[in-house]
Design a protein around this motif. Structure first.
Motif, PDB file in Angstrom:
ATOM      1  N   ARG A 150      10.996   7.691   6.642  1.00  0.00           N
ATOM      2  CA  ARG A 150      10.886   7.255   7.541  1.00  0.00           C
ATOM      3  C   ARG A 150       9.592   5.679   7.921  1.00  0.00           C
ATOM      4  O   ARG A 150       9.172   4.690   8.739  1.00  0.00           O
ATOM      5  CB  ARG A 150      10.183   7.829   9.462  1.00  0.00           C
ATOM      6  N   VAL A 151       8.246   6.183   6.905  1.00  0.00           N
ATOM      7  CA  VAL A 151       7.348   5.119   6.627  1.00  0.00           C
ATOM      8  C   VAL A 151       7.674   3.540   6.114  1.00  0.00           C
ATOM      9  O   VAL A 151       7.363   3.236   6.662  1.00  0.00           O
ATOM     10  CB  VAL A 151       6.038   6.125   6.113  1.00  0.00           C
ATOM     11  N   LYS A 152       8.243   3.926   4.631  1.00  0.00           N
ATOM     12  CA  LYS A 152       8.818   3.226   4.480  1.00  0.00           C
ATOM     13  C   LYS A 152       9.603   2.412   5.329  1.00  0.00           C
ATOM     14  O   LYS A 152       9.732   1.009   5.171  1.00  0.00           O
ATOM     15  CB  LYS A 152       9.528   3.622   3.021  1.00  0.00           C
ATOM     16  N   ILE A 153      11.334   2.812   6.129  1.00  0.00           N
ATOM     17  CA  ILE A 153      12.111   1.953   6.429  1.00  0.00           C
ATOM     18  C   ILE A 153      11.109   1.437   8.284  1.00  0.00           C
ATOM     19  O   ILE A 153      11.528   0.075   7.696  1.00  0.00           O
ATOM     20  CB  ILE A 153      12.693   3.252   7.027  1.00  0.00           C
ATOM     21  N   ILE A 207       0.698  -0.988   0.190  1.00  0.00           N
ATOM     22  CA  ILE A 207       0.459  -0.034   0.018  1.00  0.00           C
ATOM     23  C   ILE A 207       0.746   1.285  -0.064  1.00  0.00           C
ATOM     24  O   ILE A 207       0.643   2.564  -0.360  1.00  0.00           O
ATOM     25  CB  ILE A 207      -0.826   0.131   0.935  1.00  0.00           C
ATOM     26  N   ALA A 208       2.014   1.222   0.606  1.00  0.00           N
ATOM     27  CA  ALA A 208       2.859   1.755   0.544  1.00  0.00           C
ATOM     28  C   ALA A 208       3.710   2.572  -0.726  1.00  0.00           C
ATOM     29  O   ALA A 208       4.507   3.310  -0.164  1.00  0.00           O
ATOM     30  CB  ALA A 208       3.742   2.184   1.962  1.00  0.00           C
ATOM     31  N   GLY A 209       3.199   1.737  -2.011  1.00  0.00           N
ATOM     32  CA  GLY A 209       3.915   1.556  -3.144  1.00  0.00           C
ATOM     33  C   GLY A 209       5.791   0.934  -2.556  1.00  0.00           C
ATOM     34  O   GLY A 209       6.158   1.137  -3.987  1.00  0.00           O
ATOM     35  N   GLU A 210       5.542   0.162  -2.732  1.00  0.00           N
ATOM     36  CA  GLU A 210       7.047  -0.644  -1.840  1.00  0.00           C
ATOM     37  C   GLU A 210       6.661  -2.771  -1.694  1.00  0.00           C
ATOM     38  O   GLU A 210       5.520  -2.738  -1.576  1.00  0.00           O
ATOM     39  CB  GLU A 210       7.875  -0.218  -1.052  1.00  0.00           C
ATOM     40  N   PHE A 211       8.154  -3.266  -1.835  1.00  0.00           N
ATOM     41  CA  PHE A 211       7.948  -4.654  -1.970  1.00  0.00           C
ATOM     42  C   PHE A 211       8.773  -4.628  -1.439  1.00  0.00           C
ATOM     43  O   PHE A 211       9.761  -4.629  -1.175  1.00  0.00           O
ATOM     44  CB  PHE A 211       8.228  -5.535  -3.534  1.00  0.00           C
ATOM     45  N   ASP A 212       8.809  -6.046  -0.510  1.00  0.00           N
ATOM     46  CA  ASP A 212       9.714  -7.275   0.005  1.00  0.00           C
ATOM     47  C   ASP A 212       9.834  -8.772  -0.223  1.00  0.00           C
ATOM     48  O   ASP A 212       9.248  -8.934   0.255  1.00  0.00           O
ATOM     49  CB  ASP A 212       9.807  -6.962   1.125  1.00  0.00           C
ATOM     50  N   ALA A 237      -0.997   8.039   1.874  1.00  0.00           N
ATOM     51  CA  ALA A 237      -0.302   8.870   1.128  1.00  0.00           C
ATOM     52  C   ALA A 237       0.821   8.560   0.346  1.00  0.00           C
ATOM     53  O   ALA A 237       1.116   9.067  -0.753  1.00  0.00           O
ATOM     54  CB  ALA A 237       0.232  10.418   2.311  1.00  0.00           C
ATOM     55  N   THR A 238       1.864   7.760   1.178  1.00  0.00           N
ATOM     56  CA  THR A 238       3.537   7.751   0.364  1.00  0.00           C
ATOM     57  C   THR A 238       2.695   6.509  -0.989  1.00  0.00           C
ATOM     58  O   THR A 238       3.736   6.847  -1.822  1.00  0.00           O
ATOM     59  CB  THR A 238       3.719   6.394   1.675  1.00  0.00           C
ATOM     60  N   GLY A 239       1.739   5.974  -0.558  1.00  0.00           N
ATOM     61  CA  GLY A 239       1.534   4.599  -1.681  1.00  0.00           C
ATOM     62  C   GLY A 239       0.892   5.724  -2.965  1.00  0.00           C
ATOM     63  O   GLY A 239       1.234   5.454  -4.179  1.00  0.00           O
TER      64      GLY A 239
END
Length: 392
Positions: free
Chosen positions: A279-282, A99-104, A262-264
């Motif tokens: 900070r949100v992503k980390i 949702i924040a726009g990243e993958f792990d 908002a970040t995503g």
């Protein structure tokens, strides 16, 4: 003759004004943004609605197949719920990150590596069980922090960064374990480290007294010694439901949840309004690593051993559960409750194939079909709810 603000209006002008007002009212009614919607339509527009429909379809499919009675018995239900919980713990964290726009993509390897850390620190370094678990979570925090830091500082795609971490962690798991033990497994971790309180937090059961009482009443199946086959609710399910509820609250009821959306949704706009995007992503990368470590701890407490191959492909299963649950891979949209339904679909299919007697060699084919059907149902329900029909 009508008078408005001391100006005379003729009957003809008054009729024309009335017709214009009615035209505006009809236009407003035609605007879907102003039209009232029923509660069912409002619910169907929620991200988790399609996943709920897919779960219902999966339940019905297996109910019509042989072996459904065993699958939906208390013992069978608890089995597929446990499988769903193991995936759901990781998938919930992965969904927030998506949702924040990243993958792990490293969470699967993190599961294996965290188990190795627990095994080595307890079995070979002599740490108490809680100390070994603490070391595993410390490694997870560091790994998640480094993943997030590299992504936000270099602006490299998280897909590439965490793919590298996947191989690094899996290689470290195999290399270190072979160097210390001569093999890829660490058995008998719990022997010589008696700590039932810590082990029970991750591998105990809840409501054991209630289940024993129901067994004594003859309401649930018991063994010859009177002990019920299902001793209680496994702690993995408790952890899963608790983390899902907490993540759902944070995502929908807190400022931090708004920051995630908002970040995503729009990274630049989020920065411009003061959202601490980095900070949100980390923090979310740290959460996914810790969720994988929690799953590793549960598996170690359950099996009493660590294996370097554990968690294999778990990262893709987590993404699948998130997508089935209505989370958009483009970020900015989704819900953790839909992920709960997605994990349930996965666990139900996995155990449903076993109980219904379907050849397990075809498991992945059948799973792929069910996943595709679930996504199609998800998409169809959302489009119908938005009034767009079944196509583009």
């Amino acid at each position: 003759m009508a008078v408005v603000e001391d100006k005379a209006i003729s009957p003809g002008e008054l009729k024309a004004t009335d017709r214009f007002d009615k035209t505006l009212q009809r236009a407003a009614c035609a605007d879907e943004r102003l039209a009232s919607t029923g509660k069912l339509t409002q619910w169907l527009r929620r991200p988790e609605a399609g996943a709920a429909g897919g779960l219902l379809a999966t339940i019905i499919i297996f109910a019509l197949l042989p072996g459904a009675a065993n699958l939906y018995s208390l013992q069978g239900s608890m089995t597929f719920l446990t499988l769903s919980a193991e995936l759901g713990i990781v998938a919930t964290a992965a969904a927030l990150l998506i949702i924040a726009g990243e993958f792990d993509l490293s969470v699967g390897s993190m599961v294996g590596f965290a188990g190795v850390v627990i095994g080595l620190t307890v079995k070979y370094w002599g740490l108490p069980l809680w100390g070994g678990i603490a070391c595993a979570f410390a490694v997870a925090i560091l790994t998640g922090y480094l993943n997030g830091l590299i992504v936000v500082k270099t602006r490299l795609p998280s897909f590439i960064v965490t793919l590298a971490t996947l191989y690094i962690l899996r290689g470290l798991s195999i290399g270190i374990t072979r160097a210390v033990t001569g093999r890829t497994q660490i058995p008998y971790i719990l022997e010589g480290a008696p700590d039932p309180a810590t082990a029970g937090i991750f591998n105990g059961h809840l409501l054991t007294g209630l289940f024993h009482w129901m067994g004594a009443q003859g309401w649930i199946a018991t063994r010859s010694d009177g002990i019920p086959f299902v001793a209680g609710i496994p702690m993995s399910i408790v952890w899963w439901l608790g983390l899902t509820a907490l993540a759902g609250y944070v995502l929908t009821q807190t400022k931090y949840g708004n920051w995630i959306f908002a970040t995503g949704g729009d990274l630049i706009a989020a920065r411009n309004v003061g959202v601490p995007v980095d900070r949100v992503k980390i923090s979310l990368f740290i959460y996914t690593a810790c969720a994988a470590t929690l799953l590793a701890t549960i598996q170690v407490m359950e099996a009493g051993s660590a294996d370097t191959t554990r968690g294999l492909l778990k990262e893709f299963e987590a993404i699948i559960a998130a997508v089935i649950g209505g989370v958009l891979l483009t970020g900015g949209y989704g819900t953790v409750y839909g992920v709960l339904f997605g994990a349930l679909i996965f666990g139900l299919v996995q155990m449903g194939i076993f109980y219904t007697g379907i050849d397990t060699d075809w498991f992945k084919v059948f799973l792929g079909i069910v996943i595709l059907m679930a996504v199609l149902v998800n998409n169809y329900i959302r489009l119908k709810a938005l009034g767009r029909g079944g196509g583009k």
